[in-house]
Design a protein around this motif. Structure first.
Motif, PDB file in Angstrom:
ATOM      1  N   ASP A   1      -2.562  -6.585  -0.069  1.00 53.61           N
ATOM      2  CA  ASP A   1      -1.712  -5.563   0.575  1.00 53.61           C
ATOM      3  C   ASP A   1      -0.268  -6.043   0.586  1.00 53.61           C
TER       4      ASP A   1
ATOM      5  N   LEU B   1       3.853  -0.200  -3.005  1.00 55.43           N
ATOM      6  CA  LEU B   1       2.948   0.805  -2.443  1.00 55.43           C
ATOM      7  C   LEU B   1       3.552   1.376  -1.165  1.00 55.43           C
TER       8      LEU B   1
ATOM      9  N   ASP C   1       1.239  -5.930  -2.878  1.00 59.74           N
ATOM     10  CA  ASP C   1       1.460  -4.557  -3.381  1.00 59.74           C
ATOM     11  C   ASP C   1       2.547  -3.822  -2.588  1.00 59.74           C
TER      12      ASP C   1
ATOM     13  N   ARG D   1      -1.149   3.352  -6.772  1.00 58.01           N
ATOM     14  CA  ARG D   1      -0.276   2.890  -5.696  1.00 58.01           C
ATOM     15  C   ARG D   1       1.045   3.662  -5.651  1.00 58.01           C
TER      16      ARG D   1
ATOM     17  N   PRO E   1      -4.071   1.454  -0.122  1.00 56.37           N
ATOM     18  CA  PRO E   1      -4.237   0.014  -0.318  1.00 56.37           C
ATOM     19  C   PRO E   1      -5.591  -0.345  -0.921  1.00 56.37           C
TER      20      PRO E   1
ATOM     21  N   ASP F   1      -3.045   7.762  -3.385  1.00 56.64           N
ATOM     22  CA  ASP F   1      -2.602   6.374  -3.290  1.00 56.64           C
ATOM     23  C   ASP F   1      -3.210   5.731  -2.053  1.00 56.64           C
TER      24      ASP F   1
END
Ligand code: DC
Length: 224
Positions: free
Chosen positions: A180, A191, A183, A129, A10, A8
């Motif tokens: 970012d 994330l 997410d 993510r 970004p 995972d």
């Protein structure tokens, strides 16, 4: 025992290309899960749908958006209703649409089920993510691959320049940070680094060094 690797991180950390190289070296499949959310985003836009309208996206998903993946010589092809959309999903617009539709719980539930089903059948490296946190909580190895915002934006800019796209660095940096934010702050499984994921910061590493660092981690875990 099948080997499962969860990766995972970004946007712009190089997950996909790094994951491809690592999987190739280990001779296992690589599933790019972002491609599946991208396919849904493209499918919604193709049908004139609004990616920011949860009901509309979920209704389309349930009625007519069938996402699947196939492998040709070890390479992933992403299919939408049987059509190969692997190239079309690579635009900036498709990335933004993917980020939007991936916020919806029903979309995530459907994709996670598909991903878990694929992982049951073989050794696999999955990047995304929520792989270490949700999709493969019992993965053999979990990696959290990241790099500084500036490095990620610079890499993205270089990729765009190769395609003749002259978007200014500042705009790209803003886009990286906006993605970012989206997410990492969505309500459903944002994330985040799994507690047992090993952090690999590629800011100061070359591509080959990053691949090697991950291979070393996998080998160390396998030897345990
Ligand atoms: O990795 P990518 O840029 O192709 O992913 C596109 C978007 O899809 C990303 O902004 C967030 C979403 N995504 C997700 O929510 N969960 C995943 N496992 C993979 C991607």
């Amino acid at each position: 025992m099948p080997l499962t690797i969860a990766m995972d991180g970004p946007v712009g950390a190089g997950k996909s290309t790094i994951a491809d190289a690592v999987a190739q070296r280990l001779n296992i499949l690589h599933l790019d899960t972002g491609a599946m959310y991208r396919a849904i985003g493209v499918g919604v836009m193709d049908r004139g749908g609004n990616i920011y309208n949860e009901e509309e996206v979920c209704a389309l998903l349930e009625k007519e958006l069938r996402v699947s993946v196939a492998y040709e010589n070890g390479c992933q092809k992403t299919l939408l209703c049987g059509e190969d959309v692997s190239r079309r999903i690579r635009t900036q617009e498709a990335g933004t649409a993917a980020s939007a539709v991936s916020r919806y719980a029903r979309v995530r539930k459907a994709m996670v089920a598909l991903q878990q089903d694929i992982a049951k059948k073989q050794s696999i490296l999955m990047d995304g993510r929520d792989i270490g946190t949700v999709v493969l909580p019992n993965a053999t190895v979990k990696i959290y691959l990241t790099a500084s915002d500036e490095v990620r934006a610079t890499r993205r800019m270089n990729q765009l320049r190769e395609k003749g796209d002259e978007t200014p660095f500042e705009t790209i940096l803003e886009e990286v940070r906006a993605r970012d934010y989206q997410d990492m702050n969505r309500e459903v499984t944002p994330l985040r680094r799994a507690d047992d994921a090993i952090l690999v910061d590629s800011s100061l590493l070359t591509f080959d060094e990053t691949v090697q660092a991950i291979l070393d981690i996998v080998e160390a875990h396998h030897a345990e």
